[in-house]
Design an enzyme around this catalytic site. Structure first.
Site, mmCIF file in Angstrom:
data_model
loop_
_atom_site.group_PDB
_atom_site.id
_atom_site.type_symbol
_atom_site.label_atom_id
_atom_site.label_comp_id
_atom_site.label_asym_id
_atom_site.label_seq_id
_atom_site.Cartn_x
_atom_site.Cartn_y
_atom_site.Cartn_z
ATOM 1 N N ARG A 29 37.926 -10.268 4.945
ATOM 2 C CA ARG A 29 36.584 -10.657 4.502
ATOM 3 C C ARG A 29 35.717 -9.417 4.326
ATOM 4 O O ARG A 29 35.508 -8.657 5.267
ATOM 5 C CB ARG A 29 35.935 -11.616 5.501
ATOM 6 C CG ARG A 29 34.604 -12.211 5.018
ATOM 7 C CD ARG A 29 34.103 -13.245 5.997
ATOM 8 N NE ARG A 29 35.036 -14.340 6.162
ATOM 9 C CZ ARG A 29 35.129 -15.371 5.315
ATOM 10 N NH1 ARG A 29 34.337 -15.433 4.264
ATOM 11 N NH2 ARG A 29 35.993 -16.334 5.542
ATOM 12 N N THR A 86 29.973 -8.685 0.827
ATOM 13 C CA THR A 86 29.944 -9.887 -0.019
ATOM 14 C C THR A 86 30.342 -11.137 0.738
ATOM 15 O O THR A 86 30.087 -12.253 0.281
ATOM 16 C CB THR A 86 30.903 -9.712 -1.207
ATOM 17 O OG1 THR A 86 32.253 -9.660 -0.714
ATOM 18 C CG2 THR A 86 30.606 -8.434 -1.973
ATOM 19 N N ASP A 145 45.100 -16.686 16.315
ATOM 20 C CA ASP A 145 45.024 -16.275 17.709
ATOM 21 C C ASP A 145 45.928 -17.132 18.584
ATOM 22 O O ASP A 145 46.607 -16.633 19.499
ATOM 23 C CB ASP A 145 43.580 -16.375 18.230
ATOM 24 C CG ASP A 145 42.722 -15.203 17.776
ATOM 25 O OD1 ASP A 145 43.293 -14.196 17.311
ATOM 26 O OD2 ASP A 145 41.495 -15.304 17.872
#
Length: 209
Positions: free
Chosen positions: A104, A108, A203
């Site tokens: 990510r 933006t 995770d």
């Protein structure tokens, strides 16, 4: 509009309950995800075309069915998608596996491709993009964009759970891509997590939570 399939087989729904449970340990979580992926693979391959061939049994010659047409390619989105690959390969061991890595962008907030490695014949295969969670839809859309940019046209999306917002986003961006889920959840919360969800799939699969 693309087809949305909820794989509601009792075994899938039973195992998904334990996947959701916050007390499920990493080993059990990983095994359950693997098992659900196998069961979902049965559903996502339901419409594979068949040819009729002749085969000699120990008793007589007969006509029988074999899969024809496009071979399958699996494209997990790193890293959580890796947790579902082996389960699918149990049913379709001849499938080739590619990988797409996304991060990510902090400015933006959009997914940005940092890694892609596909089978050389990917455009000729029925590709299944794999990601346990379909939240906002951003990663799935970016992954499918990356495949289409490389002339891949035959694409399906497989996720464990999704939020309605993510499903809508993918369907609007890629109305030709069918979506297969084990469950469609209620919504996204203010942090972008699926509710009720199962937490962070990566995770929990890799024990890094």
């Amino acid at each position: 509009m693309s087809k949305l399939v909820i794989c509601d087989h009792p075994l899938i729904q039973h195992k998904l309950t334990y996947i959701r449970n916050k007390d499920t340990k990493t080993k059990d979580f990983r095994e359950l995800v693997d098992e659900v992926a196998t069961l979902m693979a049965y559903e996502i391959t339901r419409d594979l075309p068949l040819d009729t061939i002749k085969v000699q049994t120990p008793v007589a010659e007969t006509e029988a069915k074999v899969i024809s047409g496009r071979m399958i390619g699996l494209v997990p989105i790193l890293r959580a998608g890796l947790g579902m690959v082996e389960g699918i390969l149990k049913l379709v061991p001849a499938a080739k596996v590619g990988h797409i890595g996304l991060f990510r962008d902090h400015e933006t907030l959009q997914p940005t491709e940092y890694y892609i490695n596909l089978p050389t014949d990917a455009p000729n295969r029925q590709l299944i993009v794999i990601d346990p969670m379909l939240a906002t839809g951003g990663s799935a859309i970016a992954a499918i964009n990356a495949l289409k940019k490389r002339e891949c046209e035959h694409i399906k999306l497989m996720c464990l759970i999704a939020a309605p917002e993510g499903v809508k986003a993918v369907q609007e961006a890629h109305p030709d891509v069918d979506i297969y889920l084990a469950a469609l959840d209620e919504r996204l919360n203010e942090k972008g997590y699926i509710v009720p969800g199962l937490g962070d799939a990566g995770d929990r699969i890799f024990g890094t939570n």
